[in-house]
Structure formats: structure tokens, C-alpha cells
Design a protein around this motif. Structure first.
Motif, short mmCIF file in Angstrom:
data_model
loop_
_atom_site.label_atom_id
_atom_site.label_comp_id
_atom_site.label_asym_id
_atom_site.label_seq_id
_atom_site.Cartn_x
_atom_site.Cartn_y
_atom_site.Cartn_z
N VAL A 145 0.58 -0.94 -0.20
CA VAL A 145 0.13 -0.07 -0.09
C VAL A 145 0.54 1.00 0.25
O VAL A 145 1.87 1.64 0.86
CB VAL A 145 -0.62 0.60 1.51
N PRO B 184 -5.59 -0.84 -9.31
CA PRO B 184 -5.25 -1.77 -7.85
C PRO B 184 -4.09 -2.79 -9.03
O PRO B 184 -4.53 -2.74 -10.48
CB PRO B 184 -5.10 -2.48 -7.25
N HIS C 69 -9.53 0.75 -0.71
CA HIS C 69 -9.05 -0.03 -1.55
C HIS C 69 -8.43 -0.90 -0.76
O HIS C 69 -9.20 -2.51 -0.88
CB HIS C 69 -8.35 0.60 -2.52
N ALA C 70 -7.16 -1.39 -0.08
CA ALA C 70 -6.59 -2.83 0.43
C ALA C 70 -7.77 -3.49 0.87
O ALA C 70 -7.55 -4.43 1.23
CB ALA C 70 -5.76 -1.94 1.42
N ALA D 238 -6.40 4.46 0.21
CA ALA D 238 -5.55 3.64 -0.36
C ALA D 238 -5.97 2.15 0.62
O ALA D 238 -6.33 0.91 -0.24
CB ALA D 238 -4.53 4.17 0.17
N LEU E 97 -1.21 -0.45 -4.50
CA LEU E 97 -2.04 0.27 -5.29
C LEU E 97 -1.79 1.54 -4.19
O LEU E 97 -1.10 1.53 -3.42
CB LEU E 97 -3.57 -0.97 -4.22
#
Length: 297
Positions: A88, A137, A174-175, A171, A129
Motif C-alpha cells: 500500500v 490496483p 481499497h486494501a 488507499a 495500490l
């Protein structure tokens, strides 16, 4: 090779040598410590549904298929033998700065490249990502191909501040959508980005994953001289007088306090934290992958 301001792909590829020959985490159990098993556990990846049979775990009933067919069905999961290693990348503007050896952004790219090569060494699939709502990503892949895809992205992301950067919180959002239990996560971040997030975010991230956070710093931030320092900001010259106590206290609150707070609080949330200065060996954090943090309830 890199000039210390913009990461070079050739430099990042060459960092494979930094993990070659290092001891990989032990597999299976031997002695008193914990070790990584080559099997990732039962896994959480859905495979198929079949009719329920006596002895099946009722918690895994597929209610949607059961309702559609009128007969009880249970979900089956396939075991995951390949762990996901996710990098990340914080791309905050604060990272594109440095006074010793290299910019913090270049150090972030180097640490991320080392993580990618270490993931491949350990048989993982690797992905990456950043906090963007436009760029997707880098999807998980194994082998040198997977590492090189991540390295290309890191070199691009850390060449200059991103216009579409939405922050570390985005971020991590998204992870959490791509991670699965048992994954390994490396977060590359500026301390200010970490300080802006509630600690509860890290608790949720580390609940089912192994999380390492690298705080990217510069020696000037940690120990500025008691003098008038000239900076360029937005094309203009700015002078900061750090000779007085009040100015140094403000400097400490801006740069050092977030580092101290992260080191104090995040390990209790299950996150392993390492301060990686711009002039430090880029692989100095790798030992964190060989031990697990103590979790505090």
C-alpha cells in the motif's frame, strides 16, 4: 541508477539481491516460536455450493441457493496455498523531499521493491495500490512477472506527486476490499498521513492480516539544526528560523510527534512499525517479517 530524486526501474530491479540469500520464514513448527505454514489454512475463497449433508457446518449454509432451490446447500471453500502480499503506497506530497542520500519517495519505492522481491522469494503473489479513485490496483501475480509489475508502478508513482492522490485512508479502503485473511500487508507512508487517521483503522486492518508499517522520514525532520533554514515552496523561497524554542517545538509537533505516537500506539493494535530514514539501508526493515507483534486486547 537513481539520482536520489526519481527512482529508476533498473535500481529497483537490482534490489532483488537484497533479499537473495536471506533466511526465509520457517515453515511448519520447530522449537518454541510460531512459523508460517505452507498451507494458508482452510482459506476464505469461495469455490462452489453443493447440497447440505449431515455433518456440514451450519454456519456455511448458502442461503441464497437454498432459497432458490428449496433444498439446503452449503458453501465450499478452496484452500489457499499462495498468500497475498499487498504493498500500500502513500503518495502524499510530503514524501517528495529529502536532504540525505535520497528523497523519502525514492526510499519508499526501494522498500516497496524489496517487499515485492521478498514476496516472490516466499512464494506469494504480490500486488500494489495507492490512494486513487482513477487508477486500479496492480493485480496479484506470482513470480518475477508479478514483482516487475509492482516495481513499474512504484517507479511511476514515486517519480512525482500524483495529481489524483486521495490520501492514505482511501488507499486502505481499497486494501480492505482486496485483502483476504492471512494476507501480508506493507504500508509505505509519511508520518503525517498516519497521524491523520484514527487508530481504529489499523486495528481493523491487522485483525486478519500481518501488517508492517514503514514510516518514511528524513534526518532533517528528526533533528534540524538551530539555524535559519531556507526552503523552496511553490516556486518561492521560504526561511524557517529554528534557533528559538517556540519554533523548534512547532517543528517537533509537525514532524517528530507523529512518529513517536505511531511507535507508541500502533504496535498495541497489531501493527509492526519501523522508521525508515531516507539515508538508511532500504532493506533494514525486513527483519520485521520474521516476528509477530504482541497483540493487546
Amino acid at each position: 541508477m537513481s539520482d536520489g530524486v526519481i527512482p529508476a526501474i533498473e535500481e529497483l530491479v537490482a534490489l532483488r539481491a537484497a533479499v537473495t540469500g536471506r533466511r526465509t520464514p520457517r515453515r511448519g513448527s520447530h522449537g518454541g516460536g510460531q512459523a508460517i505454514s505452507p498451507m494458508r489454512g482452510r482459506g476464505m475463497e469461495y469455490a462452489e455450493s453443493r447440497e447440505y449433508a449431515a455433518g456440514d457446518d451450519a454456519r456455511h449454509i448458502d442461503w441464497r441457493v437454498t432459497a432458490r432451490t428449496g433444498r439446503a446447500h452449503t458453501k465450499l471453500y478452496q484452500a489457499e496455498r499462495e498468500r497475498l502480499s499487498l504493498i500500500v503506497a502513500d503518495t502524499a506530497a510530503n514524501l517528495y523531499f529529502g536532504t540525505r542520500v535520497r528523497f523519502k519517495s525514492v526510499q519508499a519505492a526501494r522498500a516497496g521493491a524489496i517487499a515485492a522481491w521478498a514476496a516472490i522469494r516466499d512464494g506469494d503473489r504480490v500486488a500494489a495500490l495507492r490512494g486513487s479513485t482513477i487508477e486500479p490496483p496492480v493485480s496479484p501475480a506470482g513470480g518475477a512477472r508479478g514483482a516487475l509489475r509492482v516495481i513499474e508502478a512504484l517507479a511511476r508513482w514515486y517519480a512525482a506527486p500524483a495529481d489524483d492522490d486521495k490520501g492514505l485512508a482511501v488507499a486502505l479502503d481499497h486494501a480492505q476490499r482486496v485483502l483476504r485473511p492471512g494476507s501480508r500487508v506493507l504500508v509505505l507512508a509519511d508520518p503525517a498521513s498516519v497521524a491523520a487517521m484514527p487508530a481504529s483503522r489499523w486495528t481493523a486492518l491487522a485483525r486478519h492480516q500481518e501488517v508492517v508499517l514503514l514510516l518514511l522520514t528524513d534526518p532533517l525532520e528528526a533533528d534540524p539544526p538551530p539555524a535559519v533554514l531556507p526552503f523552496e515552496a511553490g516556486g518561492h523561497r521560504v526561511e524557517v528560523d529554528l534557533a528559538g524554542d517556540a519554533a523548534r517545538q512547532r517543528w517537533d509537533a509537525e514532524f517528530s510527534a507523529p512518529v513517536r505516537m505511531a511507535l507508541k500506539t500502533l504496535p498495541t493494535r497489531g501493527v509492526r512499525v519501523h522508521v525508515l530514514s531516507s539515508d538508511a539501508p532500504s532493506e533494514s526493515w525486513l527483519a520485521l517479517q520474521d516476528r509477530r507483534p504482541a497483540l493487546v486486547a
